[in-house]
Design a protein around this motif. Structure first.
Motif: not given
Length: 283
Positions: A32-40, A42-54, A67-72
């Motif tokens: 099941r999918t969900a927005q990051p904020e729904e499970v506490g 931060s989308s902003e922090k995940l985006q920052t981390l994703t950019a660094e990982l890239a 049990d929810k896919l919040i970032w892929e």
């Protein structure tokens, strides 16, 4: 073997799985999918981390919470259906899971002496004291091996040649003991080679003791992994002492979602949608 909160990573794959709740038993499990904020989170922090990982040439970044896919996220040359090497994560999701099955089936115990299954060690005053637990916890005393090291046997281990120059025979007959078993921690790829050797030897009388087939039929397929989502053991099986030996120190490739399903199985203490795939004790 695993912590309730954990992060598994390789140089090009990071997978984070935290917390859980029960899924639906009536139908095959799907994320099941969900927005990051729904499970506490931060989308902003995940985006920052994703950019660094890239920037670090990461291929896949997948996060599951409750049990929810919040970032892929995947790099342009990767994707959800593409396998990625998992390096030493194989020690857990191949060797560790195979050991759990052998424990569940009663073929061995963690404190069994390895020499019960590897008779070549029976007369060795030090190696005869190595237990299954020592191998799995990197406290056996067996030396480690790295490619291109000065000791010739260490380089041969990684070339994965045919017996008797295969990595399992080298681990059994050539790898030196640096200290008495149980004295301290020392990371050892040959130690994990011997762990899978022991599993196959202990299960010699079982209907199946090739861990590739065992994991496929008992774990991977039951939790929904398609056969094209994974490969293990460098695609090799070595015949040593009449045993089908599959490497588990590395050489495994999984999609990010396949890896996440194995993580979910462990997080749920071996329970999967109404079935106990692996006992809680073994997990």
């Amino acid at each position: 073997m695993f912590n309730r909160r954990f992060i598994w990573s390789t140089s090009a794959l990071i997978l984070a799985i935290v917390c859980s709740d029960k899924g639906q038993a009536e139908k095959p499990f799907e994320w099941r999918t969900a927005q990051p904020e729904e499970v506490g989170i931060s989308s902003e922090k995940l985006q920052t981390l994703t950019a660094e990982l890239a920037k670090r040439q990461t291929k896949a970044f997948l996060v599951v919470r409750h049990d929810k896919l919040i970032w892929e996220w995947y790099s342009p040359d990767h994707g959800p259906d593409k396998k990625h090497y998992t390096a030493s994560l194989a020690k857990a999701i191949v060797g560790g899971i195979a050991l759990a099955l052998a424990l569940d089936d009663g073929y061995l115990r963690l404190d069994d002496p390895v020499s019960r299954y590897v008779t070549q060690w029976l007369t060795d005053p030090r190696k005869s004291k190595i237990t299954v637990r020592h191998l799995g916890s990197h406290t056996s005393g067996l030396d480690d091996s790295r490619p291109n090291e000065e000791a010739p046997w260490k380089d041969v281990f990684w070339r994965r040649e045919s017996p008797p120059r295969d990595p399992f025979t080298i681990s059994r007959d050539v790898t030196p003991l640096l200290f008495n078993p149980g004295e301290r921690f020392h990371y050892s790829n040959p130690g994990i080679a011997m762990l899978t050797y022991v599993i196959a030897a202990a299960m010699r009388s079982a209907p199946e003791n090739n861990i590739r087939n065992l994991l496929r039929d008992r774990v991977y397929r039951p939790i929904g992994l398609n056969d094209d989502e994974w490969s293990i053991g460098y695609g090799q099986t070595f015949q040593v002492d009449g045993l089908p030996l599959v490497p588990a120190w590395g050489g495994a490739n999984f999609t990010a979602r396949a890896t996440a399903r194995i993580g979910r199985l462990v997080l749920h203490r071996g329970h999967w949608e109404g079935r106990q795939i692996i006992s809680e004790d073994s997990i």
